[in-house]
Design a protein around this motif. Sequence first.
Motif, PDB file in Angstrom:
ATOM      1  N   VAL A  67       0.875  -1.170   0.000  1.00 58.57           N
ATOM      2  CA  VAL A  67       0.000   0.000   0.000  1.00 58.57           C
ATOM      3  C   VAL A  67       0.914   1.222   0.000  1.00 58.57           C
ATOM      4  CG1 VAL A  67      -1.798   1.261   1.241  1.00 58.57           C
ATOM      5  CG2 VAL A  67      -1.781  -1.227   1.290  1.00 58.57           C
ATOM      6  N   THR A  68       0.689   2.138  -0.908  1.00 53.09           N
ATOM      7  CA  THR A  68       1.555   3.324  -0.988  1.00 53.09           C
ATOM      8  C   THR A  68       0.762   4.588  -0.666  1.00 53.09           C
ATOM      9  OG1 THR A  68       1.095   3.490  -3.331  1.00 53.09           O
ATOM     10  CG2 THR A  68       3.128   2.367  -2.713  1.00 53.09           C
ATOM     11  N   GLY A  69       1.472   5.708  -0.627  1.00 58.39           N
ATOM     12  CA  GLY A  69       0.805   6.986  -0.384  1.00 58.39           C
ATOM     13  C   GLY A  69       0.607   7.260   1.088  1.00 58.39           C
ATOM     14  N   LEU A  70       1.570   6.819   1.931  1.00 58.89           N
ATOM     15  CA  LEU A  70       1.393   6.968   3.373  1.00 58.89           C
ATOM     16  C   LEU A  70       2.248   8.095   3.969  1.00 58.89           C
ATOM     17  CD1 LEU A  70       1.338   3.174   4.245  1.00 58.89           C
ATOM     18  CD2 LEU A  70      -0.605   4.669   3.901  1.00 58.89           C
ATOM     19  N   GLY A  71       2.928   8.879   3.138  1.00 57.95           N
ATOM     20  CA  GLY A  71       3.686  10.032   3.652  1.00 57.95           C
ATOM     21  C   GLY A  71       5.018   9.646   4.251  1.00 57.95           C
ATOM     22  N   ASP A  72       5.518  10.483   5.166  1.00 59.97           N
ATOM     23  CA  ASP A  72       6.820  10.291   5.814  1.00 59.97           C
ATOM     24  C   ASP A  72       6.717   9.189   6.854  1.00 59.97           C
ATOM     25  OD1 ASP A  72       9.192  10.385   7.209  1.00 59.97           O
ATOM     26  OD2 ASP A  72       9.053  12.499   7.759  1.00 59.97           O
ATOM     27  N   LEU A  73       7.355   8.061   6.576  1.00 62.96           N
ATOM     28  CA  LEU A  73       7.226   6.927   7.486  1.00 62.96           C
ATOM     29  C   LEU A  73       8.480   6.695   8.325  1.00 62.96           C
ATOM     30  CD1 LEU A  73       5.222   4.344   5.352  1.00 62.96           C
ATOM     31  CD2 LEU A  73       4.408   5.836   7.162  1.00 62.96           C
ATOM     32  N   SER A  74       9.372   7.721   8.426  1.00 61.15           N
ATOM     33  CA  SER A  74      10.495   7.522   9.330  1.00 61.15           C
ATOM     34  C   SER A  74       9.884   7.430  10.729  1.00 61.15           C
ATOM     35  CB  SER A  74      11.495   8.674   9.251  1.00 61.15           C
ATOM     36  OG  SER A  74      10.876   9.914   9.453  1.00 61.15           O
ATOM     37  N   HIS A  75      10.319   6.441  11.484  1.00 66.68           N
ATOM     38  CA  HIS A  75       9.839   6.277  12.840  1.00 66.68           C
ATOM     39  C   HIS A  75       8.332   5.993  12.912  1.00 66.68           C
ATOM     40  CE1 HIS A  75      10.009   6.627  17.140  1.00 66.68           C
ATOM     41  NE2 HIS A  75      11.285   6.896  17.070  1.00 66.68           N
ATOM     42  N   ALA A  76       7.789   5.332  11.893  1.00 67.11           N
ATOM     43  CA  ALA A  76       6.349   5.056  11.910  1.00 67.11           C
ATOM     44  C   ALA A  76       6.044   3.882  12.833  1.00 67.11           C
ATOM     45  CB  ALA A  76       5.872   4.741  10.504  1.00 67.11           C
TER      46      ALA A  76
END
Lengths: 105, 390
Positions: free
Chosen positions: B53-62
């Motif tokens: 699934v794409t389009g999830l924004g900034d996922l650093s530290h998600a």
Amino acid sequence: MARGLVVTGLLFVALSVSADEVSAPRRDELRNLLLQDCGSCHGMTMKGGLGPALTPQALQGKDREMLVVTILQGRPGTPMPPWQGMLSRADVEWLVDSLYQGVTP
Amino acid sequence: MNALLRLVVPGLLVLLAACTTPRGTGDMGVVIERASGSLAIVETTHDSRLGSVTGLGDLSHASVVYSRDGRYAYIFGRDGGLTKVDILTETIAKRIIQSGNSIGGAISQDGKLVAVSNYTPGGVRVFNADTLQPVADIPAVYGTDGKRSKVVGLVDAPDQRFVFSLYDAGEIWIADFSQGATPAITRFKNIGKQPYDGLISPDGRYYIAGLFGEDGMALLDLWHPQQGVKRILNHYGRGQRKLPVYKMPHLEGWAMTEEYAFLPSVGHYEVLVVKRNNWQQKAAIPVHGQPVFVMARPDGHQIWVNFAHPRNDTVQVIDTESLKIIKTLKPGKAVLHMEFTPRGEQVWISARDSNQVTVYDTRTFEVIATLPMDKPSGIFFTDRAHKTGL
């Protein structure tokens, strides 16, 4: 006219020196370090996390030497760790200049 | 009638063929692909990737929590994004940007509320788990001049409560939603300097905040909150030189056995062993680097530890009886996270800079599978849906 030439010559020397000191592969490593490892505290987009934002706007007007020393020596009493030993002064100067310009993942 | 059936039946067959076979989600999970802002959907029965699934924004530290039916994953992104993903249809069910900068979240005991902890503006926001409509806003205001603190270590607790720590303020707060959408807040002040994360015991009784700014940890007994916050491990590390910490330890999950709890130390290359009956230190086990995650295999027989930059190519396994290291593994460059299958026969380990997830057999330590991924970080299996604090 003669003055202009001298200045251009100096600029050229300065640019070639910093380019020599941080090689292209090293720059890739530093970029990855900045995004991933600095990013774990400052956010991968440098918009801040546990550590403050390091965007061009946030760093505007902040002294380059102060930032370099902060990265090399850390800030005791805060989670900002010292990076000297792992990063050379030239590495850190390159990092700070990249931050002034803005980094995007 | 007959003619009608002849028309309808083939139509139904076509419809059925178009849908995939129904499946449960109990063996499923997600892996955060940090650089590309996408989510890999995986399953642990055949160790495979099912989709993305794409389009999830900034996922650093998600980080991720699950709805109690194990179908929806709530993804908390660094950019303040809160995304509800349907892992069966591999689609985004809802997505909101709820603040400028968030760090983690939790789902309430009854599964109806999703809470997000934010750095800026510091506080906790609570949403309807179904619709992601706002339910409550809890600004982390401290001191006398209206300053707001970064919030860390947010967990759910029994009796419809959320518990979290205020990094800048040195406080722990309980937000009690048992009476409805307006929470009753209990504040504990002066719990210690710079709490950096928190965790709750699997039974939901004890909340512990790790302190960066001083030695020891802050302990709150949620059965008896009126007794206040106690300092534990206070004398730990006193007088010893602290090493620089290049990545903050994470206190997610609770590594414990019947007798002991295992915790990462800060600024020392050690895993701390604490007696559960009196919270006294039993031992400090020397390890390879600054521990980041200290996690127990579900049966409590082994503790798996990964480490901070630059010693982050290694994972060590500690035997909880002998308190000795029984295995040192090299799963790749920049090992970020580990997740056990529900009953612990496998562990999945992400190595960000090797662009892969490695699946190990926890009995033989052999590699069962490797899955290529784009800068993988957190791994979250659906059995978290039924665990307090995860």
